[in-house]
Write a protein that holds these residues in place. Structure first.
Motif, mmCIF file in Angstrom:
data_model
loop_
_atom_site.group_PDB
_atom_site.id
_atom_site.type_symbol
_atom_site.label_atom_id
_atom_site.label_comp_id
_atom_site.label_asym_id
_atom_site.label_seq_id
_atom_site.Cartn_x
_atom_site.Cartn_y
_atom_site.Cartn_z
ATOM 1 N N GLU A 31 1.213 -1.114 0.162
ATOM 2 C CA GLU A 31 0.447 0.270 0.294
ATOM 3 C C GLU A 31 0.677 1.187 0.144
ATOM 4 O O GLU A 31 -0.054 2.090 0.189
ATOM 5 C CB GLU A 31 -1.297 0.253 0.949
ATOM 6 C CG GLU A 31 -2.228 -1.810 1.459
ATOM 7 C CD GLU A 31 -3.622 -0.654 0.310
ATOM 8 O OE1 GLU A 31 -3.812 0.404 1.111
ATOM 9 O OE2 GLU A 31 -3.361 -1.441 -0.516
ATOM 10 N N GLY A 32 2.392 1.352 0.141
ATOM 11 C CA GLY A 32 3.396 2.191 0.806
ATOM 12 C C GLY A 32 3.645 2.793 2.114
ATOM 13 O O GLY A 32 4.548 3.721 2.445
ATOM 14 N N VAL A 33 3.177 1.421 3.136
ATOM 15 C CA VAL A 33 3.568 1.766 4.244
ATOM 16 C C VAL A 33 5.029 1.505 4.466
ATOM 17 O O VAL A 33 5.127 0.237 4.393
ATOM 18 C CB VAL A 33 2.241 2.250 4.619
ATOM 19 C CG1 VAL A 33 3.173 1.847 6.676
ATOM 20 C CG2 VAL A 33 0.724 2.129 5.331
ATOM 21 N N ILE A 34 5.428 2.210 5.417
ATOM 22 C CA ILE A 34 7.108 1.121 5.304
ATOM 23 C C ILE A 34 7.269 1.192 6.960
ATOM 24 O O ILE A 34 7.122 0.966 7.200
ATOM 25 C CB ILE A 34 8.040 2.973 5.124
ATOM 26 C CG1 ILE A 34 7.751 3.334 3.926
ATOM 27 C CG2 ILE A 34 9.685 2.057 5.997
ATOM 28 C CD1 ILE A 34 8.393 2.966 2.739
ATOM 29 N N VAL A 35 7.243 -0.571 6.222
ATOM 30 C CA VAL A 35 7.029 -0.970 7.585
ATOM 31 C C VAL A 35 8.714 -2.677 7.841
ATOM 32 O O VAL A 35 9.663 -2.704 6.491
ATOM 33 C CB VAL A 35 6.210 -2.449 7.483
ATOM 34 C CG1 VAL A 35 6.197 -3.552 8.401
ATOM 35 C CG2 VAL A 35 4.703 -1.536 7.352
ATOM 36 N N THR A 36 9.324 -2.060 8.716
ATOM 37 C CA THR A 36 10.745 -3.211 9.256
ATOM 38 C C THR A 36 10.139 -3.916 10.391
ATOM 39 O O THR A 36 10.332 -3.411 11.671
ATOM 40 C CB THR A 36 11.233 -1.781 9.191
ATOM 41 O OG1 THR A 36 11.089 -1.191 10.404
ATOM 42 C CG2 THR A 36 11.681 -1.292 8.394
ATOM 43 N N ASN A 37 10.734 -5.314 10.440
ATOM 44 C CA ASN A 37 10.714 -5.926 11.063
ATOM 45 C C ASN A 37 9.856 -6.541 11.991
ATOM 46 O O ASN A 37 9.734 -6.391 13.093
ATOM 47 C CB ASN A 37 11.611 -5.840 12.324
ATOM 48 C CG ASN A 37 12.263 -6.495 13.300
ATOM 49 O OD1 ASN A 37 11.600 -7.923 12.869
ATOM 50 N ND2 ASN A 37 13.054 -6.705 14.607
#
Length: 105
Positions: A84-90
């Motif tokens: 969707e364009g959301v930055i997700v990490t770990n």
DNA sequence: GGCGTGACCCCAT
DNA sequence: TATGGGGCCACGC
């Protein structure tokens, strides 16, 4: 439609549907939008949600940046958010406040 | 009409 | 930063 006869859980879905793509919201914000502190009930509504394919439940995350749970799995949830364009990490939102959507100004 | 559960949150250490 | 404990609301049985 705009009736107030909807149950509490349905109101959560309505608010969730107001969240645009590329944005996310928190259980806390939804509860606040309903003028209540029932974040518990909000999550409960999602858990029992029957509109999984009608409501973007994957756009709901926790207030601490964690994605939380998801009917199809937290792993799938992170994948969808990233797409969707959301930055997700770990498994956590990188800049929650940047992607958070508030129902109130 | 009452109890337990849940996709949680906040605070203190 | 991570962990533990206490507390909140609505729904189902």
């Amino acid at each position: 439609m705009d009736s107030k006869n909807n149950s509490f859980n349905e109101r959560c879905y309505e608010l969730l549907k107001l969240v645009p793509k590329g944005k996310v919201t928190t259980y806390r914000e939804i509860a606040k939008a309903l003028h209540t502190n029932a974040w518990r009930a909000v999550g409960n509504a999602m858990a029992k949600n029957k509109s999984l394919f009608v409501i973007p439940c994957h756009r709901v995350v926790r207030s601490n940046g964690s994605l939380g749970q998801y009917a199809l799995g937290a792993d799938k949830k992170s994948e969808l958010l990233i797409k969707e364009g959301v930055i997700v990490t770990n498994g956590r939102v990188k800049d929650l406040g940047k992607f958070i959507h508030r129902f109130s100004t």
